[in-house]
Design a protein around this motif. Structure first.
Motif: not given
Length: 274
Positions: A20-21, A47, A63
């Protein structure tokens, strides 16, 4: 939609690690290499908090944009491995053509630049749309045991947002009117990389890669200024040579091959490289 590999990439033994990051997909890939990963590993995220561009410059990945790094483990000469940056540029431009048929995008908000309706490759590592930077590519390596090295091929694409405080035009797919998301673009990229890597053929197909790259080259035949170690070299962008070095013809008629430098075209050349 979750990140996924194209079936062609899966058949070639590529693997996927999605986040996700992340701090930096390149840094994470080289960490995997030092920990013994066998390579052919894609690390992707929408991200990235501490990404880097060339010469240590920050590369923001807010994002929704795409940060993707392919980790390869090899024994080639690093000089040859460096030409994989050109393979990456072709793969990304092919992927963009796939998700935006014909490579056609809306006119850039600032009025354009570039050569019309397709994506162009700017030496050594940028992808442009209407003359504005859409994506960047960064290769980093780490020496391993048994004379091997880990090569991280980082690809950052402005999918939904682009930086405003930069000294060059930039854009994003969204700004160009596209609804493509990071997941869809990566799916196409993993497929296009597989095809272009086969064409590269462990360096044996570099001549074909070079010709395809030149067919998409930004600024070919135009006035150029290249900043190399604090010195500015001016002339006309003539070609890239067999080692993918940038070749310009200076005002005295001499051909100069450049292995690394910051390139500026046309009117920007005088202002940005002076």
């Amino acid at each position: 939609m979750a990140f996924s590999l194209a079936p062609t990439a899966q058949l070639e033994g590529y693997r996927l690690e999605a986040h996700d990051s992340v701090g930096s997909t390149n840094a994470l890939a080289l960490e995997r290499a030092r920990d013994g990963d066998a390579g052919r590993l894609w690390i992707v995220s929408k991200r990235q908090d501490s990404g880097r561009g060339r010469r240590g410059r920050a590369w923001a990945t807010p994002e929704g944009n795409l940060a993707a790094t392919l980790l390869l483990i090899g024994r080639h000469e690093l000089r040859l491995a460096a030409t994989l940056g050109f393979v990456a540029g072709l793969a990304l431009s092919d992927a963009l053509d796939a998700v935006l048929p014909g490579g056609t995008v809306a006119v850039a908000p600032d009025g354009g630049g570039g050569r019309g309706d397709r994506f162009e490759l700017k030496w050594p590592n940028d992808v442009l749309a209407h003359g504005a930077k859409l994506a960047g590519i960064l290769l980093e390596s780490a020496m391993l045991d048994d004379n091997r090295f880990g090569l991280a091929i980082g690809i950052g694409v402005n999918v939904v947002a682009y930086p405003q405080d930069v000294p060059y035009p930039a854009t994003s797919l969204r700004a160009l009117g596209s609804r493509c998301d990071a997941e869809g673009l990566f799916l196409a990229l993993s497929d296009a990389w597989t095809e272009n890597s086969r064409a590269w053929d462990e360096g044996r197909g570099l001549s074909r890669i070079r010709q395809r790259w030149l067919a998409r080259a930004a600024g070919l035949g135009s006035e150029v200024a290249v900043r190399v170690d604090g010195k500015v070299i001016r002339g006309v962008f003539e070609t890239i040579d067999e080692d993918c070095r940038f070749v310009i013809r200076d005002r005295e008629g001499n051909a100069i091959s450049i292995a690394a430098g910051d390139v500026h075209f046309g009117a920007v050349a005088s202002a940005a490289a002076s």
